[in-house]
Write a protein that holds these residues in place. Structure first.
Motif, PDB file in Angstrom:
ATOM      1  N   CYS A  20     -13.414  57.358  33.786  1.00  0.00           N
ATOM      2  CA  CYS A  20     -12.592  56.589  34.703  1.00  0.00           C
ATOM      3  C   CYS A  20     -13.451  55.775  35.654  1.00  0.00           C
ATOM      4  CB  CYS A  20     -11.697  57.512  35.507  1.00  0.00           C
ATOM      5  SG  CYS A  20     -10.055  57.609  34.795  1.00  0.00           S
ATOM      6  N   SER A  21     -14.481  56.422  36.213  1.00  0.00           N
ATOM      7  CA  SER A  21     -15.314  55.700  37.171  1.00  0.00           C
ATOM      8  C   SER A  21     -16.076  54.579  36.472  1.00  0.00           C
ATOM      9  CB  SER A  21     -16.277  56.659  37.867  1.00  0.00           C
ATOM     10  OG  SER A  21     -17.117  57.236  36.902  1.00  0.00           O
ATOM     11  N   LEU A  22     -16.546  54.864  35.254  1.00  0.00           N
ATOM     12  CA  LEU A  22     -17.239  53.828  34.481  1.00  0.00           C
ATOM     13  C   LEU A  22     -16.322  52.632  34.269  1.00  0.00           C
ATOM     14  CD1 LEU A  22     -19.186  55.598  31.602  1.00  0.00           C
ATOM     15  CD2 LEU A  22     -20.102  54.222  33.460  1.00  0.00           C
ATOM     16  N   ARG A  23     -15.095  52.975  33.900  1.00  0.00           N
ATOM     17  CA  ARG A  23     -14.141  51.928  33.594  1.00  0.00           C
ATOM     18  C   ARG A  23     -13.874  51.060  34.816  1.00  0.00           C
ATOM     19  NH1 ARG A  23      -9.057  51.546  34.301  1.00  0.00           N
ATOM     20  NH2 ARG A  23      -9.003  53.632  35.173  1.00  0.00           N
ATOM     21  N   ALA A  24     -13.744  51.734  35.980  1.00  0.00           N
ATOM     22  CA  ALA A  24     -13.455  50.994  37.199  1.00  0.00           C
ATOM     23  C   ALA A  24     -14.596  50.033  37.509  1.00  0.00           C
ATOM     24  CB  ALA A  24     -13.244  51.968  38.348  1.00  0.00           C
ATOM     25  N   ASP A  33     -12.597  52.223  26.272  1.00  0.00           N
ATOM     26  CA  ASP A  33     -12.316  51.887  27.664  1.00  0.00           C
ATOM     27  C   ASP A  33     -10.818  51.833  27.912  1.00  0.00           C
ATOM     28  OD1 ASP A  33     -15.097  51.278  28.493  1.00  0.00           O
ATOM     29  OD2 ASP A  33     -14.900  49.774  26.922  1.00  0.00           O
ATOM     30  N   ARG A  34     -10.115  51.269  26.958  1.00  0.00           N
ATOM     31  CA  ARG A  34      -8.654  51.187  27.032  1.00  0.00           C
ATOM     32  C   ARG A  34      -8.097  51.440  25.650  1.00  0.00           C
ATOM     33  NH1 ARG A  34      -6.049  46.441  27.906  1.00  0.00           N
ATOM     34  NH2 ARG A  34      -7.839  45.329  27.067  1.00  0.00           N
ATOM     35  N   VAL A  35      -6.826  51.797  25.614  1.00  0.00           N
ATOM     36  CA  VAL A  35      -6.178  52.097  24.343  1.00  0.00           C
ATOM     37  C   VAL A  35      -4.835  51.382  24.269  1.00  0.00           C
ATOM     38  CG1 VAL A  35      -5.305  53.932  22.843  1.00  0.00           C
ATOM     39  CG2 VAL A  35      -7.224  54.392  24.355  1.00  0.00           C
ATOM     40  N   VAL A  36      -4.550  50.850  23.099  1.00  0.00           N
ATOM     41  CA  VAL A  36      -3.228  50.294  22.804  1.00  0.00           C
ATOM     42  C   VAL A  36      -2.597  51.200  21.753  1.00  0.00           C
ATOM     43  CG1 VAL A  36      -2.034  48.369  21.685  1.00  0.00           C
ATOM     44  CG2 VAL A  36      -3.877  47.907  23.322  1.00  0.00           C
ATOM     45  N   VAL A  37      -1.374  51.611  21.992  1.00  0.00           N
ATOM     46  CA  VAL A  37      -0.692  52.479  21.021  1.00  0.00           C
ATOM     47  C   VAL A  37       0.427  51.715  20.334  1.00  0.00           C
ATOM     48  CG1 VAL A  37       0.445  54.693  20.619  1.00  0.00           C
ATOM     49  CG2 VAL A  37      -1.144  54.441  22.540  1.00  0.00           C
ATOM     50  N   LEU A  38       0.318  51.683  19.014  1.00  0.00           N
ATOM     51  CA  LEU A  38       1.274  50.956  18.202  1.00  0.00           C
ATOM     52  C   LEU A  38       2.135  51.968  17.452  1.00  0.00           C
ATOM     53  CD1 LEU A  38       1.470  47.863  17.578  1.00  0.00           C
ATOM     54  CD2 LEU A  38       0.094  48.303  15.551  1.00  0.00           C
ATOM     55  N   SER A  39       3.433  51.709  17.412  1.00  0.00           N
ATOM     56  CA  SER A  39       4.313  52.569  16.624  1.00  0.00           C
ATOM     57  C   SER A  39       5.397  51.685  16.019  1.00  0.00           C
ATOM     58  CB  SER A  39       4.924  53.652  17.509  1.00  0.00           C
ATOM     59  OG  SER A  39       5.780  54.474  16.750  1.00  0.00           O
ATOM     60  N   ILE A  83       3.820  50.746  22.259  1.00  0.00           N
ATOM     61  CA  ILE A  83       4.634  51.673  23.057  1.00  0.00           C
ATOM     62  C   ILE A  83       3.896  52.139  24.308  1.00  0.00           C
ATOM     63  CG2 ILE A  83       6.083  52.447  21.130  1.00  0.00           C
ATOM     64  CD1 ILE A  83       4.313  55.029  21.104  1.00  0.00           C
ATOM     65  N   ALA A  84       2.596  51.911  24.370  1.00  0.00           N
ATOM     66  CA  ALA A  84       1.834  52.284  25.563  1.00  0.00           C
ATOM     67  C   ALA A  84       0.492  51.590  25.520  1.00  0.00           C
ATOM     68  CB  ALA A  84       1.629  53.798  25.609  1.00  0.00           C
ATOM     69  N   GLN A  85      -0.067  51.288  26.682  1.00  0.00           N
ATOM     70  CA  GLN A  85      -1.464  50.878  26.745  1.00  0.00           C
ATOM     71  C   GLN A  85      -2.037  51.206  28.100  1.00  0.00           C
ATOM     72  OE1 GLN A  85      -2.479  46.642  26.507  1.00  0.00           O
ATOM     73  NE2 GLN A  85      -0.307  46.146  26.464  1.00  0.00           N
ATOM     74  N   GLY A  86      -3.361  51.442  28.114  1.00  0.00           N
ATOM     75  CA  GLY A  86      -4.029  51.817  29.358  1.00  0.00           C
ATOM     76  C   GLY A  86      -5.242  52.674  29.079  1.00  0.00           C
ATOM     77  N   PRO A  87      -5.787  53.306  30.120  1.00  0.00           N
ATOM     78  CA  PRO A  87      -6.944  54.180  29.932  1.00  0.00           C
ATOM     79  C   PRO A  87      -6.578  55.369  29.040  1.00  0.00           C
ATOM     80  CG  PRO A  87      -6.469  53.825  32.278  1.00  0.00           C
ATOM     81  CD  PRO A  87      -5.335  53.246  31.516  1.00  0.00           C
ATOM     82  N   PRO A  88      -7.529  55.848  28.230  1.00  0.00           N
ATOM     83  CA  PRO A  88      -7.243  56.911  27.271  1.00  0.00           C
ATOM     84  C   PRO A  88      -6.552  58.122  27.878  1.00  0.00           C
ATOM     85  CG  PRO A  88      -9.480  56.122  26.981  1.00  0.00           C
ATOM     86  CD  PRO A  88      -8.923  55.388  28.150  1.00  0.00           C
ATOM     87  N   ARG A  89      -7.004  58.550  29.049  1.00  0.00           N
ATOM     88  CA  ARG A  89      -6.459  59.798  29.608  1.00  0.00           C
ATOM     89  C   ARG A  89      -4.989  59.662  29.984  1.00  0.00           C
ATOM     90  NH1 ARG A  89      -9.667  62.763  33.987  1.00  0.00           N
ATOM     91  NH2 ARG A  89      -8.832  60.991  35.131  1.00  0.00           N
TER      92      ARG A  89
END
Ligand SMILES: Nc1ncnc2c1ncn2[C@@H]1O[C@H](COP(=O)(O)OP(=O)(O)O)[C@@H](O)[C@H]1O
Ligand SMILES: [Mg+2]
Length: 265
Positions: free
Chosen positions: A3-7, A231-237, A242-248
């Motif tokens: 998270c800190s790396l990403r920021a 760094d970020r994730v896009v979720v496709l269904s 259906i969602a995107q953002g940081p992995p956690r």
């Protein structure tokens, strides 16, 4: 920790690759229903989703193997929608395939040398050397050895590529793509069939590539791998994000959990 790396690395320049309302149907079946997302410079963006979600189709569209029915794809601000695969590869957008494909009948070193050309098919080693006219064959071989070193493949250099163990073949394919000096690399399930140890090595390699300035779109259904490296994730269904953002954050999203429980898990 990520998270800190990403920021810190929050990308300030505009996106390198941007999809806007991309729609694609096959014989009336809508595989992608208006997909929009962006990939920023020096970013590893994960694209996950259950089987049939449309991940490979997206890669095929970005690289010009397919044409979108609607929507646009921009690279460095330029509309590249509908360009031929070769034109897109020439801009520095390269891919690897879900099913591993080394050039058989060639050694590992020759596979890397072929990577120096972004041409998709029909390149001969002779041509590669003349295409890179200013560099001597010796220099090119040296560069190829450096890449083999990075990918832990040096001792395989003179082996026929198709004779290598599966995990090493996957690395050859990745090394060959990197030899072409891509700006964006799209990887379709690079961890498929790898052992846990090989998976960890791959994560290390991908992080190294990013440090070297590359932007990566990483397609996988292995959530743990994505969580570790992206760094970020896009979720496709079913063809929709259906969602995107940081992995956690994405991992805990109820829609994501449901999509996975509904099919893969
Ligand atoms: N060339 C094609 N012809 C017909 N249907 C296709 C083709 N390519 C993909 N599809 C369909 O589009 C949907 C998405 O497929 P795909 O992009 O391969 O999913 P993923 O890579 O996420 O598993 C699936 O329903 C698949 O059957
Ligand atoms: Mg796929």
């Amino acid at each position: 920790m990520h998270c800190s790396l990403r920021a810190k690395r929050r990308p300030s320049p505009g996106p390198l690759l941007r999809l806007e309302g991309v729609v694609k149907s096959f014989q009336g079946v809508v595989a992608l229903k208006g997909v929009s997302f962006a990939l920023y410079p020096r970013e590893i963006l994960g694209l996950i989703g259950p089987n049939g979600a449309g991940k490979t189709t997206l890669i095929n569209l970005i690289t010009g193997f397919l044409r979108p029915d609607r929507g646009h794809i921009y690279f460095a601000g330029e509309d590249i929608t509908g360009l031929k695969p070769e034109a897109i590869a020439n801009r520095g957008i390269l891919r690897t395939f879900q099913h591993v494909q080394v050039f058989s009948g060639l050694t590992v070193l020759e596979n890397i040398l072929l990577g120096f050309s972004r041409r998709i098919k029909g390149s001969l080693l002779k041509e590669i050397f003349s295409l890179n006219g200013r560099k001597s064959e010796e220099e090119l071989r040296e560069q190829a050895f450096q890449i083999l070193e990075t990918f832990g493949l040096k001792h395989w250099a003179s082996h026929p590529a198709e004779a290598l163990p599966y995990g090493e073949q996957r690395r050859v394919v990745l090394a060959r793509a990197v030899a072409a000096k891509p700006r964006v690399l799209l990887l379709d399930e690079p961890a498929a069939g790898l052992s846990p140890r090989e998976g960890r090595e791959l994560v290390g390699l991908l992080k190294q590539l990013k440090e070297g300035g590359l932007s990566l779109l990483l397609v996988d259904h292995d959530v743990d791998l994505i969580l570790e490296v992206c760094d970020r994730v896009v979720v496709l269904s079913s063809g929709e994000i259906i969602a995107q953002g940081p992995p956690r954050v994405v991992r805990q999203d109820p829609k994501v959990i449901e999509a996975y429980l509904g099919s893969d898990a």
